[in-house]
Structure formats: structure tokens, C-alpha cells
Scaffold this motif. Structure first.
Motif, short mmCIF file in Angstrom:
data_model
loop_
_atom_site.label_atom_id
_atom_site.label_comp_id
_atom_site.label_asym_id
_atom_site.label_seq_id
_atom_site.Cartn_x
_atom_site.Cartn_y
_atom_site.Cartn_z
N THR A 101 -12.40 2.91 -10.36
CA THR A 101 -13.50 3.78 -9.95
C THR A 101 -14.34 3.18 -8.84
O THR A 101 -15.06 3.90 -8.18
CB THR A 101 -14.40 4.08 -11.16
N GLY A 102 -14.30 1.88 -8.65
CA GLY A 102 -15.14 1.27 -7.63
C GLY A 102 -14.34 0.34 -6.75
O GLY A 102 -13.16 0.09 -6.97
N CYS A 103 -14.99 -0.12 -5.73
CA CYS A 103 -14.35 -1.08 -4.83
C CYS A 103 -14.62 -2.47 -5.37
O CYS A 103 -15.76 -2.95 -5.35
CB CYS A 103 -14.91 -0.94 -3.42
N ARG B 115 -3.10 0.86 -5.53
CA ARG B 115 -4.23 0.98 -4.61
C ARG B 115 -3.93 1.97 -3.50
O ARG B 115 -4.75 2.82 -3.15
CB ARG B 115 -4.59 -0.38 -4.04
N GLU B 116 -2.72 1.88 -2.96
CA GLU B 116 -2.33 2.79 -1.88
C GLU B 116 -2.27 4.23 -2.38
O GLU B 116 -2.71 5.16 -1.70
CB GLU B 116 -1.00 2.37 -1.28
N ALA B 117 -1.74 4.43 -3.57
CA ALA B 117 -1.67 5.79 -4.14
C ALA B 117 -3.05 6.36 -4.37
O ALA B 117 -3.30 7.54 -4.12
CB ALA B 117 -0.86 5.76 -5.44
N LEU B 118 -3.97 5.53 -4.85
CA LEU B 118 -5.33 6.01 -5.08
C LEU B 118 -6.04 6.32 -3.78
O LEU B 118 -6.83 7.26 -3.71
CB LEU B 118 -6.11 4.98 -5.90
N ARG B 119 -5.77 5.55 -2.76
CA ARG B 119 -6.39 5.83 -1.45
C ARG B 119 -5.88 7.14 -0.87
O ARG B 119 -6.62 7.91 -0.29
CB ARG B 119 -6.12 4.68 -0.47
N GLN B 120 -4.57 7.38 -1.01
CA GLN B 120 -4.00 8.61 -0.48
C GLN B 120 -4.49 9.82 -1.25
O GLN B 120 -4.72 10.88 -0.69
CB GLN B 120 -2.47 8.54 -0.52
N ARG B 121 -4.65 9.66 -2.56
CA ARG B 121 -5.11 10.76 -3.39
C ARG B 121 -6.58 11.08 -3.11
O ARG B 121 -6.98 12.23 -3.13
CB ARG B 121 -4.92 10.43 -4.86
N GLY B 122 -7.34 10.05 -2.81
CA GLY B 122 -8.76 10.26 -2.54
C GLY B 122 -9.06 10.76 -1.15
O GLY B 122 -10.11 11.32 -0.88
N ALA B 123 -8.12 10.58 -0.23
CA ALA B 123 -8.38 10.96 1.16
C ALA B 123 -8.08 12.42 1.43
O ALA B 123 -7.57 13.16 0.72
CB ALA B 123 -7.54 10.11 2.10
#
Length: 84
Positions: free
Chosen positions: A3-5, A76-84
Motif C-alpha cells: 500500500t505504500g512506498c 512491484r512492476e505488476a502493481l505499478r502497471q495496475r496503478g498507472a
């Protein structure tokens, strides 16, 4: 779910595993050489086997840390793509 960085400490684990493997190899070789020089062949063989076991364990730790690192980086990459 992340949930956080927060910093990714996986690199530290991989570095520590590499260091452990290097130290295990040096210790195993030095111990075997000393046992071969100062003791009978049975003691040298026992020392070599113990050193091989420690090196194998350190190698397995390195493999496990690399696998975990890859998995976390994919996550991490999957979460970044999903959030973008």
C-alpha cells in the motif's frame, strides 16, 4: 498487498547471500588445506565434507534470495502497471 512506498530490502539479502557464499568457500578451502597439512587424511576428508555442506547451504540461500528478489520485482512492476 503493498500500500505504500517502502524500500526494497531484497538487494540487501542477495548481497548478504553472495558474501556468505564467498566466506563459506574461503573458509572451506582454508580449513581443508590446514587439515591436510596438519592432520591425517580422515580428518582432512571430514573437514572437506563439512566445508562442502556449508558451501552448498550458502549456495542454496543465494538461489533462494535471487528467486525471491525476482518475484518481488515482478510484483512491484505488476502493481505499478495496475496503478498507472
Amino acid at each position: 498487498m503493498l500500500t505504500g512506498c517502502r524500500p526494497l530490502f531484497v538487494r540487501d539479502r542477495v548481497l548478504a547471500a553472495r558474501l556468505a557464499l564467498a566466506v563459506a568457500v574461503v573458509t572451506a578451502v582454508a580449513g581443508t588445506a590446514l587439515a591436510a597439512a596438519r592432520a591425517d587424511p580422515a580428518a582432512a576428508l571430514a573437514t572437506a565434507l563439512a566445508g562442502a555442506a556449508v558451501v552448498t547451504a550458502a549456495g542454496l540461500v543465494l538461489l533462494r534470495s535471487r528467486d525471491r528478489s525476482r518475484a518481488l520485482l515482478r510484483l512491484r512492476e505488476a502493481l505499478r502497471q495496475r496503478g498507472a
